[in-house]
Design an enzyme around this catalytic site. Structure first.
Site, PDB file in Angstrom:
ATOM      1  N   HIS A  55      11.742   4.004  12.843  1.00 15.50           N
ATOM      2  CA  HIS A  55      10.368   3.722  12.430  1.00 15.50           C
ATOM      3  C   HIS A  55      10.044   4.362  11.084  1.00 15.50           C
ATOM      4  O   HIS A  55      10.146   5.574  10.920  1.00 15.50           O
ATOM      5  CB  HIS A  55       9.372   4.248  13.476  1.00 15.50           C
ATOM      6  N   ASN A  94       5.449  -6.808   2.885  1.00 10.76           N
ATOM      7  CA  ASN A  94       4.029  -6.516   2.717  1.00 10.76           C
ATOM      8  C   ASN A  94       3.860  -5.006   2.917  1.00 10.76           C
ATOM      9  O   ASN A  94       4.293  -4.469   3.935  1.00 10.76           O
ATOM     10  CB  ASN A  94       3.182  -7.276   3.730  1.00 10.76           C
ATOM     11  N   THR A 102       0.272  -6.016   8.826  1.00 14.22           N
ATOM     12  CA  THR A 102      -0.495  -5.861  10.068  1.00 14.22           C
ATOM     13  C   THR A 102       0.250  -5.054  11.120  1.00 14.22           C
ATOM     14  O   THR A 102      -0.358  -4.576  12.067  1.00 14.22           O
ATOM     15  CB  THR A 102      -0.875  -7.235  10.667  1.00 14.22           C
ATOM     16  N   HIS A 107       9.201  -3.912   7.500  1.00 11.12           N
ATOM     17  CA  HIS A 107       9.882  -5.147   7.864  1.00 11.12           C
ATOM     18  C   HIS A 107       9.921  -6.104   6.684  1.00 11.12           C
ATOM     19  O   HIS A 107       9.015  -6.143   5.872  1.00 11.12           O
ATOM     20  CB  HIS A 107       9.232  -5.823   9.078  1.00 11.12           C
TER      21      HIS A 107
END
Length: 121
Positions: A55, A94, A102, A107
């Protein structure tokens, strides 16, 4: 939004749950360090996400905290494009809500299978 860094799984992160097998996804590729799966809201005939298993909040945090892992994600985008037989495709990271992020887990979107206009929306 998960704020912790350093690659530790986050209990409230959808993509960490996909990595752990707690949330289903249509996985198209998996390596020791990455998972690639189909986007549930595709924006092109081919729309696959490649995520690091560790993560990191966004692409900037991933690049700063684990540059080899960032390279693994990018290398997997090419492998997915090859598997999907895409001659042309777009890779999108993004970073931040203003850019449309979001899910707060780094990713890459791989978009292909149709003409993609420039500049993007």
């Amino acid at each position: 939004m998960a704020g912790q860094e350093g690659g530790a799984p986050q209990d409230d992160c959808l993509f960490c749950k996909i990595v752990a097998g707690q949330v289903p996804a249509t996985i198209v590729r998996e390596t020791e360090t990455t998972v690639a799966f189909r986007d549930i809201n595709p924006q092109a005939p081919t729309h696959v996400l490649v995520i690091p298993k560790a993560h990191y909040r966004d692409a900037a945090a991933l690049a700063a905290g684990a540059p080899q892992l960032a390279a693994d994600v990018l290398a997997e985008t090419q492998a997915v494009a090859d598997d999907e037989k895409l001659e042309s495709y777009r890779i999108v990271f993004n970073t931040g809500s203003g850019a449309g992020q979001t899910v707060w887990h780094a990713h890459a979107h791989i978009l292909g299978g149709r003409g993609l206009e420039w500049p993007p929306g």
